[in-house]
Motif scaffolding. Structure first.
Motif, PDB file in Angstrom:
ATOM      1  N   GLN A 160      27.759  61.563  58.717  1.00  0.00           N
ATOM      2  CA  GLN A 160      26.575  62.364  58.420  1.00  0.00           C
ATOM      3  C   GLN A 160      25.732  61.737  57.300  1.00  0.00           C
ATOM      4  O   GLN A 160      24.528  61.941  57.247  1.00  0.00           O
ATOM      5  CB  GLN A 160      27.010  63.772  58.006  1.00  0.00           C
ATOM      6  N   THR A 177      26.564  64.182  63.438  1.00  0.00           N
ATOM      7  CA  THR A 177      27.758  65.006  63.238  1.00  0.00           C
ATOM      8  C   THR A 177      28.383  65.236  64.615  1.00  0.00           C
ATOM      9  O   THR A 177      27.843  64.784  65.633  1.00  0.00           O
ATOM     10  CB  THR A 177      27.404  66.396  62.655  1.00  0.00           C
ATOM     11  N   ASP A 237      31.722  58.991  56.128  1.00  0.00           N
ATOM     12  CA  ASP A 237      31.168  60.236  56.644  1.00  0.00           C
ATOM     13  C   ASP A 237      29.938  59.901  57.486  1.00  0.00           C
ATOM     14  O   ASP A 237      28.916  59.479  56.957  1.00  0.00           O
ATOM     15  CB  ASP A 237      30.776  61.141  55.467  1.00  0.00           C
TER      16      ASP A 237
END
Ligand SMILES: Nc1ncnc2c1ncn2[C@@H]1O[C@H](COP(=O)(O)OP(=O)(O)O[C@H]2O[C@H](CO)[C@@H](O)[C@H](O)[C@H]2O)[C@@H](O)[C@H]1O
Length: 485
Positions: free
Chosen positions: A261, A271, A259
């Motif tokens: 983020q 993002t 991920d």
């Protein structure tokens, strides 16, 4: 009561990984948990696994498991329920799970992984008090003999437990000379074309494909490809004969591990709405790989350096890539010939081509977070994970149109661009011209920043979580346990 599944795999993240199998065996249990299915993973007790589980509870003991003393340990690592086959004679060795430190396969791999299968079959057929399973799921050839022992030499006399065999890569089959048959401690009737016999020897993967109640592979396209001789590697006839008992379920990725983020490996987290922050990651990559700083397109590759992955074509295409204003950062390990050719290519392009040989998980994350496009020129690819990580990280995949690469990337052709759905670039055939023209197309797209960002965002918004695939595996488990009930 949830359905209880014994997953049998020779590697699983976070304990031991040499390739994509580990990612899948490590991530699938959590997805299945969401489906109300309780998965326990059986792993060999390699040194790294032993160290990770520490002092574990002993559930069972074999005085001689295909000749070696062994015990079964139970442990929980994070959310993972593990069973570990602690058999030091087989698994307490330096090197990786399959080969010594010099990269040579262990001579007794047949015995090591037959013992692993024997243990799995014992566990699934009631040899271990307090353990019972509704289904066995074997991954790749290293686990496949579980199904032969279950069929021909189960521990108890109860009804056979249903089974699923997943092929992650048809190229690795575990084929051995017939003289090992005696050492497998299987009854004579197992020596037949309906059993373990394969082209005059013993075929581990073949046994699994023959005997499983359901065969799955890791993408629908690869499931269709392996009935053809170019992809079936000698087992195409058997695969075809299994008809609709062969299904393709595309892999997901672990969206917690991958991920952008929150990824701790990245210099800057981001993002889909803050893509400009990727620049800091690009600078960090340039630094690591000794590349000139530039805002031009930075291609990356994270791969085993093998023929399957088309890595041999990369040295040929370097001049074209650099000539088009591109740079390349490559992380990989594998064939010495490819390594030498890459080194020679990089020497021609100082500051433009950076190489890192070896295996480095954190660096692979940094590359997805800082590269502009990831090259995946595989000759065959059951699913492929690096293009999925690329999609998730806004590192646009440039892939050959085969197997799971076909199923997971939407080519930026005029129709897809007009519809606003493109997520990458696909090309046909793995050779200089195909790859060179794909690189040119990618550079052209990159030079149109709005369009490029749209492609990046489309990829980042795609659903590559395990939820959907987990539901497909769950449906198969339910079908099979219902059939046998
Ligand atoms: N040098 C390096 N350093 C760090 N990380 C590295 C690395 N080289 C490779 N990796 C990582 O290893 C994994 C390789 O995944 P692939 O999907 O390419 O699988 P592989 O061919 O091993 O597996 C088979 O199984 C998987 C799972 O089903 C299928 O997706 C695939 O098509 C099939 O061939 C990725 O997580 C990648 O990032």
């Amino acid at each position: 009561m949830p359905l209880k599944v014994l997953s049998v795999a020779s590697e699983a993240v976070p304990l031991v990984k040499t390739g994509g199998l580990a990612d899948v065996a490590g991530a699938l249990p959590a997805a299945l948990d969401q489906q109300g299915i309780a998965v326990t993973t059986l792993l060999p007790g390699y040194p790294a696994v032993g160290a990770a589980i520490g002092k574990a509870k002993r559930l069972h003991k074999w005085d001689a498991l295909l000749g070696e003393p062994a015990q079964l340990l139970s442990a929980k690592i994070g959310a993972h329920d593990l069973l570990v086959l602690d058999a030091p004679g087989f698994f307490a060795r330096d090197g990786n799970p399959y080969s010594d430190s010099a990269g040579k396969d262990w001579d007794d791999n047949w015995r090591r992984f037959a013992a692993f299968g024997r243990a799995a079959a014992d566990i699934a057929s009631g040899a271990v008090k307090k353990l019972s399973f509704d289904l066995v799921h074997a991954h790749d050839w290293q686990a496949a003999m579980a199904l032969a022992y279950l069929r021909f030499a189960p521990f108890g006399s109860g009804p056979p437990v249903p089974s699923v065999m997943t092929i992650h890569n048809m190229a690795f089959q575990g084929w051995y000379d017939r003289k090992i048959f005696g050492g497998l401690e299987l009854p004579k009737k197992a020596w037949s074309i309906e059993g373990v016999e394969t082209y005059g020897g013993v075929g581990f993967l073949k046994s699994g494909l023959q005997l499983a109640d359901m065969v799955t592979t890791v993408s629908p396209t690869y499931a269709r490809e392996i009935v053809r001789s170019e992809f079936g590697m000698g087992l195409e006839g058997l695969v075809a004969s299994r008809g609709d008992r062969v299904r393709g379920i595309v892999n997901g990725i672990d969206t917690k591990e991958w991920d952008p983020q929150s990824d701790p490996a990245l210099a800057a987290n981001y993002t889909a709405r803050s893509l400009s922050k990727r620049k800091a990651n690009k600078r960090a990559l340039e630094e690591h790989f000794g590349l000139e700083k530039s805002d031009g397109p930075l291609f990356i590759m994270v791969t085993r350096l093998t023929w399957q992955k088309g890595a041999d074509v990369i040295p040929e295409v370097l001049d074209h890539l650099v000539g088009n204003g591109g740079r390349l950062a490559l992380l990989g390990s594998g064939d010495a010939e490819i390594v030498d050719a890459l080194k020679a290519g990089a020497a021609r392009h100082p500051g433009k081509v950076g190489l890192h040989f070896g295996y480095d998980e954190a660096l692979s994350h940094q590359m997805q977070g800082g590269g502009d496009a990831i090259l995946v020129p595989s000759r065959f690819e059951p699913c492929g994970l690096t293009q999925l990580y690329g999609l998730a990280y806004g590192c646009v995949p440039v892939v050959s149109r085969t197997g799971g690469l076909s199923d997971t990337v939407i080519d930026a052709n005029p129709a897809a661009l007009a519809a606003g759905v493109a997520t990458g670039v696909q090309f046909d055939g793995v050779h200089y011209h195909a790859l060179a023209s794909a690189i040119s197309r990618t550079v052209e797209l990159y030079r149109q920043p709005k369009l490029w960002q749209k492609i990046q965002r489309n990829g980042m918004g795609a659903d590559f979580s395990w939820a959907r695939s987990g539901a497909e595996y769950a449906a198969i488990y339910r079908q099979l346990t219902g059939e046998k009930a």
